[in-house]
Motif scaffolding. Structure first.
Motif, PDB file in Angstrom:
ATOM      1  N   ALA A   1       0.868  -1.313  -0.202  1.00  0.00           N
ATOM      2  CA  ALA A   1      -0.024   0.069   0.091  1.00  0.00           C
ATOM      3  C   ALA A   1       0.844   1.188   0.015  1.00  0.00           C
ATOM      4  O   ALA A   1       1.839   1.245   0.665  1.00  0.00           O
ATOM      5  CB  ALA A   1      -1.018   0.049   1.225  1.00  0.00           C
ATOM      6  N   HIS A   2       0.844   2.200  -0.962  1.00  0.00           N
ATOM      7  CA  HIS A   2       1.452   3.388  -0.943  1.00  0.00           C
ATOM      8  C   HIS A   2       0.536   4.558  -0.544  1.00  0.00           C
ATOM      9  O   HIS A   2      -0.448   4.749  -1.129  1.00  0.00           O
ATOM     10  CB  HIS A   2       2.216   3.528  -2.375  1.00  0.00           C
ATOM     11  CG  HIS A   2       2.996   2.457  -2.988  1.00  0.00           C
ATOM     12  ND1 HIS A   2       4.252   2.389  -2.593  1.00  0.00           N
ATOM     13  CD2 HIS A   2       2.588   1.582  -3.743  1.00  0.00           C
ATOM     14  CE1 HIS A   2       4.656   1.410  -2.917  1.00  0.00           C
ATOM     15  NE2 HIS A   2       3.875   0.830  -3.781  1.00  0.00           N
ATOM     16  N   PRO A   3       1.102   5.512   0.368  1.00  0.00           N
ATOM     17  CA  PRO A   3       0.126   6.906   0.747  1.00  0.00           C
ATOM     18  C   PRO A   3       0.732   7.760  -0.178  1.00  0.00           C
ATOM     19  O   PRO A   3       2.021   8.199  -0.142  1.00  0.00           O
ATOM     20  CB  PRO A   3       0.664   7.072   2.200  1.00  0.00           C
ATOM     21  CG  PRO A   3       1.738   6.361   2.317  1.00  0.00           C
ATOM     22  CD  PRO A   3       2.033   5.148   1.263  1.00  0.00           C
TER      23      PRO A   3
ATOM     24  N   HIS B   1       4.290  12.508  -4.367  1.00  0.00           N
ATOM     25  CA  HIS B   1       5.380  11.355  -4.099  1.00  0.00           C
ATOM     26  C   HIS B   1       4.620  10.360  -2.964  1.00  0.00           C
ATOM     27  O   HIS B   1       3.550  10.519  -2.527  1.00  0.00           O
ATOM     28  CB  HIS B   1       6.629  11.829  -3.425  1.00  0.00           C
ATOM     29  CG  HIS B   1       6.321  12.503  -2.180  1.00  0.00           C
ATOM     30  ND1 HIS B   1       6.502  11.927  -0.762  1.00  0.00           N
ATOM     31  CD2 HIS B   1       6.202  13.804  -1.855  1.00  0.00           C
ATOM     32  CE1 HIS B   1       6.381  12.783  -0.023  1.00  0.00           C
ATOM     33  NE2 HIS B   1       6.252  13.999  -0.502  1.00  0.00           N
ATOM     34  N   CYS B   2       5.120   9.072  -3.114  1.00  0.00           N
ATOM     35  CA  CYS B   2       4.848   8.124  -1.969  1.00  0.00           C
ATOM     36  C   CYS B   2       5.422   8.766  -0.605  1.00  0.00           C
ATOM     37  O   CYS B   2       6.679   8.966  -0.604  1.00  0.00           O
ATOM     38  CB  CYS B   2       5.404   6.858  -2.080  1.00  0.00           C
ATOM     39  SG  CYS B   2       4.958   5.426  -1.036  1.00  0.00           S
ATOM     40  N   HIS B   3       4.636   8.533   0.372  1.00  0.00           N
ATOM     41  CA  HIS B   3       5.128   9.395   1.542  1.00  0.00           C
ATOM     42  C   HIS B   3       5.930   8.190   2.690  1.00  0.00           C
ATOM     43  O   HIS B   3       6.140   8.511   3.722  1.00  0.00           O
ATOM     44  CB  HIS B   3       3.948  10.243   2.438  1.00  0.00           C
ATOM     45  CG  HIS B   3       4.355  11.225   3.192  1.00  0.00           C
ATOM     46  ND1 HIS B   3       5.426  11.348   4.224  1.00  0.00           N
ATOM     47  CD2 HIS B   3       4.128  12.523   2.760  1.00  0.00           C
ATOM     48  CE1 HIS B   3       5.383  12.475   4.335  1.00  0.00           C
ATOM     49  NE2 HIS B   3       4.894  13.186   3.612  1.00  0.00           N
ATOM     50  N   LEU B   4       6.035   7.149   1.927  1.00  0.00           N
ATOM     51  CA  LEU B   4       6.861   6.048   2.726  1.00  0.00           C
ATOM     52  C   LEU B   4       8.042   6.695   2.371  1.00  0.00           C
ATOM     53  O   LEU B   4       8.465   6.839   1.271  1.00  0.00           O
ATOM     54  CB  LEU B   4       6.573   4.717   2.440  1.00  0.00           C
ATOM     55  CG  LEU B   4       5.287   3.989   2.567  1.00  0.00           C
ATOM     56  CD1 LEU B   4       4.995   2.735   1.980  1.00  0.00           C
ATOM     57  CD2 LEU B   4       5.021   3.995   3.753  1.00  0.00           C
ATOM     58  N   LEU B   5       8.740   7.132   3.530  1.00  0.00           N
ATOM     59  CA  LEU B   5       9.969   7.664   3.468  1.00  0.00           C
ATOM     60  C   LEU B   5      11.171   7.201   2.487  1.00  0.00           C
ATOM     61  O   LEU B   5      11.658   7.583   1.733  1.00  0.00           O
ATOM     62  CB  LEU B   5      10.628   7.957   4.718  1.00  0.00           C
ATOM     63  CG  LEU B   5      11.699   8.923   4.672  1.00  0.00           C
ATOM     64  CD1 LEU B   5      11.596  10.417   4.229  1.00  0.00           C
ATOM     65  CD2 LEU B   5      12.430   9.152   6.126  1.00  0.00           C
ATOM     66  N   TYR B   6      11.236   5.687   2.836  1.00  0.00           N
ATOM     67  CA  TYR B   6      12.293   4.885   2.019  1.00  0.00           C
ATOM     68  C   TYR B   6      11.790   4.937   0.512  1.00  0.00           C
ATOM     69  O   TYR B   6      12.690   4.631  -0.524  1.00  0.00           O
ATOM     70  CB  TYR B   6      12.762   3.681   2.472  1.00  0.00           C
ATOM     71  CG  TYR B   6      13.416   4.135   3.725  1.00  0.00           C
ATOM     72  CD1 TYR B   6      14.883   4.470   4.028  1.00  0.00           C
ATOM     73  CD2 TYR B   6      12.664   4.084   5.025  1.00  0.00           C
ATOM     74  CE1 TYR B   6      15.228   4.581   5.186  1.00  0.00           C
ATOM     75  CE2 TYR B   6      13.332   4.293   6.373  1.00  0.00           C
ATOM     76  CZ  TYR B   6      14.435   4.659   6.260  1.00  0.00           C
ATOM     77  OH  TYR B   6      15.088   4.980   7.574  1.00  0.00           O
ATOM     78  N   HIS B   7      10.477   4.711   0.254  1.00  0.00           N
ATOM     79  CA  HIS B   7       9.948   4.604  -1.047  1.00  0.00           C
ATOM     80  C   HIS B   7      10.454   6.054  -1.916  1.00  0.00           C
ATOM     81  O   HIS B   7      10.800   5.883  -2.970  1.00  0.00           O
ATOM     82  CB  HIS B   7       8.640   4.442  -1.214  1.00  0.00           C
ATOM     83  CG  HIS B   7       8.422   2.811  -0.771  1.00  0.00           C
ATOM     84  ND1 HIS B   7       6.809   2.390  -0.920  1.00  0.00           N
ATOM     85  CD2 HIS B   7       8.960   2.237  -0.142  1.00  0.00           C
ATOM     86  CE1 HIS B   7       7.120   1.017  -0.650  1.00  0.00           C
ATOM     87  NE2 HIS B   7       8.162   0.740  -0.017  1.00  0.00           N
ATOM     88  N   MET B   8      10.172   7.181  -1.286  1.00  0.00           N
ATOM     89  CA  MET B   8      10.288   8.245  -1.724  1.00  0.00           C
ATOM     90  C   MET B   8      11.790   8.323  -2.136  1.00  0.00           C
ATOM     91  O   MET B   8      12.042   9.004  -3.368  1.00  0.00           O
ATOM     92  CB  MET B   8       9.877   9.408  -0.961  1.00  0.00           C
ATOM     93  CG  MET B   8      10.161  10.821  -1.395  1.00  0.00           C
ATOM     94  SD  MET B   8       9.546  12.342  -0.213  1.00  0.00           S
ATOM     95  CE  MET B   8      10.765  12.113   0.726  1.00  0.00           C
TER      96      MET B   8
ATOM     97  N   GLY C   1      12.924   7.007  -5.210  1.00  0.00           N
ATOM     98  CA  GLY C   1      12.582   7.625  -6.428  1.00  0.00           C
ATOM     99  C   GLY C   1      11.080   7.447  -6.893  1.00  0.00           C
ATOM    100  O   GLY C   1      10.827   7.812  -7.837  1.00  0.00           O
ATOM    101  N   MET C   2      10.209   7.175  -5.828  1.00  0.00           N
ATOM    102  CA  MET C   2       8.789   7.041  -6.016  1.00  0.00           C
ATOM    103  C   MET C   2       8.069   8.599  -5.884  1.00  0.00           C
ATOM    104  O   MET C   2       7.546   8.754  -4.841  1.00  0.00           O
ATOM    105  CB  MET C   2       8.111   6.026  -4.986  1.00  0.00           C
ATOM    106  CG  MET C   2       6.601   5.584  -5.482  1.00  0.00           C
ATOM    107  SD  MET C   2       6.149   4.236  -4.569  1.00  0.00           S
ATOM    108  CE  MET C   2       5.192   3.437  -5.931  1.00  0.00           C
ATOM    109  N   MET C   3       8.484   9.293  -6.806  1.00  0.00           N
ATOM    110  CA  MET C   3       8.325  10.685  -6.765  1.00  0.00           C
ATOM    111  C   MET C   3       8.278  11.465  -8.230  1.00  0.00           C
ATOM    112  O   MET C   3       8.895  11.013  -8.900  1.00  0.00           O
ATOM    113  CB  MET C   3       9.492  11.230  -5.927  1.00  0.00           C
ATOM    114  CG  MET C   3       9.242  12.906  -5.554  1.00  0.00           C
ATOM    115  SD  MET C   3      10.298  13.343  -4.309  1.00  0.00           S
ATOM    116  CE  MET C   3      10.274  14.932  -4.152  1.00  0.00           C
TER     117      MET C   3
HETATM  118 CU    CU Z   1       5.327   3.721  -1.447  1.00  0.00          CU
END
Ligand code: CU
Length: 611
Positions: free
Chosen positions: A538-540, A587-594, A597-599
């Motif tokens: 799940a991505h916020p 961006h995705c607010h999961l810090l390590y996803h952001m 590069g999920m931004m």
């Molecule tokens: Cu994410």
């Protein structure tokens, strides 16, 4: 800001702001210049003290944080983790002055606030960042009310304590009636440096998971199901990238062993302003024995809805009212979604009287619907995702390969197989399903075959609980949407990843810099954005600078939000009016996803003649 400021090109704007942020620091409070200042600084306090008035000063400095026998380097703001509550009033003017006492660049993003983009605080997108020793001033006229928060947007600083709450009281009467309020700011602490966490995530997916399935565990999986997950090299217990015991979960900076107490008097209507300021953790929040009435989501008032438990994604906020009628002590239990730990505080009518906390529940399991096979086993809506798979006929080969034995007739009574292309078998990575805008490559290890809108889903692990839970379809904005108009156009954006290599992106393209290829909107367009999650997490997803309205079937009462959870293998859709010009982070607010590069940059044109 004036018209002439607006007419500056973005490049000139950023240049002039860089000069401003290099200006000499003003005199500082003793605690900001003293032993808090540099690495290894003094012990930081725990939040939350309040700041208000027309001039607010935030001092970002190193410190040492400790809870429950753990301690480590932290970044404190004004000497505490979380930093201070910034309490403001709608319609008023304020100057927020940010002083960077670190020896590295820093920033503050005002999460959910409507403001000119160059004050939004995202280095590389909206401004150059704040240099060590420098100050950055943010002059604002507040055009909203509600519960929000602020946090660093530099590197991984947010994980280290650089965050705090914002409350903006309405200019007029508050439609929410309450006698007392408490902030419930959820976060995590770890003595491990965030860069070390990032490195470990890159090295081996699942490194932090202590919940791997094995032949001897007691998860309700058949041997067949275990073989299937094994062949796909996935784990149905892959819920969170980082969990307890790496993290101690906090409420207002207090770990479970700190025994945080929040007072009430019997009969009071207590407003809890719940903010998920964590780096990586979704929480399931409940107060056993005390129903919650949700009155606000992401700072926007909603029609009251009573629930017993709600899931809050990273970066979301919910305001709820609880009314404990008798004397006593209630557990405020925020269980991490993977059920590895719990943030705890006691709502108590009597100091020292502690609540009894519920035990951690069994970890939930992912299902086929989380792999994007929504139509197959859950009859279309996906609302009632089951706890485990029921596909004894299925024989997934290694991920990315077909499943030739599966046949439409076998073992899927009543399920909609029409959405699947059975002639080619079931493919976990059928990139022909992706629109041309998605870049196909090693950054994508899964493609949702039949992504369903799951805004009616309460969140992983809450589908089977014996009490009322919240889902997005229950959210109705309190006010009618005044500028509701049909979308001028629609766009589809894919949330993509490769779990094993810890690659995360939008449309298969890792974000590296502004100007790569921003998402461009005209001024005051009305756009319908469909987010398709081609991953099992799940991505916020958070949009800066503008609220969007979640397309959740509530017509003119679609809730306005700044962050939307897109469930695994599923879709979510919002409408947005692009009336805030400038460059905004998305961006995705999961810090390590952001960070991986999920931004993306969302670039909204200035009105005709202004640029
Ligand atoms: Cu994410």
């Amino acid at each position: 800001m004036t018209k002439s400021n607006l007419s500056l090109s973005r490049r000139r704007m950023i240049t002039s702001l860089a000069a401003l942020s290099g200006a000499a620091a003003l005199p500082m409070p003793a605690w900001a210049t003293g032993n808090m200042g540099r690495h290894g600084g003094a012990a930081v306090g725990k939040g939350i003290h309040e700041l208000s008035g027309p001039k607010i000063d935030l001092h970002i400095a190193d410190g040492r944080f400790a809870t429950g026998g753990r301690s480590g380097h932290a970044i404190a703001v004004n000497g505490t983790v979380p930093g201070p509550l910034i309490r403001l009033k709608e319609g008023e003017d304020v100057t927020l002055s940010v002083h960077n006492m670190l020896d590295v660049d820093s920033s503050v993003h005002w999460h959910g606030l409507l403001l000119p983009f160059q004050f939004d605080g995202v280095p590389g997108i909206s401004f150059p960042g704040i240099k060590p020793g420098a100050r950055f001033d943010v002059p604002l006229r507040l055009r909203q009310s509600g519960t929000y928060w602020w946090h660093s947007h530099s590197g991984l600083q947010e994980q280290m304590g650089h965050y705090g709450p914002i409350i903006i009281d309405p200019a007029g009467p508050d439609p929410v009636a309450y006698d007392r309020e408490h902030i419930i700011l959820l976060s995590e602490f770890t003595p491990m440096h965030p860069h070390a966490i990032m490195k470990k995530l890159k090295v081996s997916e699942g490194y932090f998971s202590r919940q791997k399935t094995s032949a001897s565990d007691d998860y309700p999986l058949s041997a067949e199901q275990r073989r299937m997950w094994g062949r796909m090299r996935m784990m149905p217990t892959d819920i969170a990238d980082v969990s307890a015991p790496t993290y101690t979960y906090l409420i207002n900076g207090h770990g479970p062993e700190d025994g945080l107490e929040l007072p009430y008097r019997p009969g009071e209507r207590v407003r809890l302003r719940i903010i998920n300021g964590s780096a990586m953790t979704f929480f399931n929040v409940r107060l056993p024995g005390l129903p919650m009435t949700v009155v606000q989501a992401d700072g926007q008032n909603v029609q009251p809805v009573a629930v017993d438990e709600l899931q809050i994604g990273v970066a979301e906020t919910y305001d709820v009212i609880v009314t404990p009628n008798a004397a006593g002590a209630f557990a405020i239990a925020a269980e991490s979604m993977d059920r590895s730990g719990m943030a705890q505080a006691t709502l108590t009518s009597q100091p020292g009287r502690k609540a009894t906390f519920p035990a951690l529940r069994d970890p939930p399991l992912l299902s086929m619907v989380d792999m994007g096979h929504g139509g197959m086993d859950h009859g279309g809506s996906g609302d009632k995702a089951g706890p485990a798979m029921d596909h004894s006929q299925m024989d997934h080969a290694a991920m990315g390969h077909a499943m030739p034995e599966a046949s439409p007739a076998s073992g899927h009574d009543g399920h909609d197989m029409g959405a699947m292309d059975m002639s080619g078998g079931m493919n976990m990575r059928d990139t022909s399903l992706l629109p041309a805008s998605v870049k196909v490559g090693p950054g994508i290890d899964m493609v949702s075959m039949n992504p369903q809108d799951r805004t009616g889903y309460p969140g992983l692990g809450l589908e089977g609980v014996p009490h009322r839970t919240l889902n997005y379809r229950m959210l109705k904005s309190l006010a009618m949407d005044h500028h509701k108009r049909a979308p001028d156009r629609e766009m589809e954006l894919h949330l993509t990843g490769n779990m094993e290599r810890y690659m995360w992106s939008f449309d298969g393209k890792k974000f590296s810099a502004v100007g790569d290829d921003p998402i461009r909107f005209g001024h005051d367009e009305r756009v319908r954005v469909k987010l398709v999650n081609d991953t099992m997490m799940a991505h916020p997803i958070h949009l800066h600078g503008m609220f969007f309205e979640l397309v959740n079937g509530q017509g003119h009462h679609q809730p306005r939000k700044h962050t939307v959870i897109v469930q695994p293998g599923s879709s979510a859709t919002f409408d947005v009016t692009t009336d805030e010009p400038g460059d905004w982070a998305f961006h995705c607010h999961l810090l390590y996803h952001m960070h991986a590069g999920m931004m993306q940059t969302v670039s909204v044109a200035f009105p005709e003649g202004a640029a």
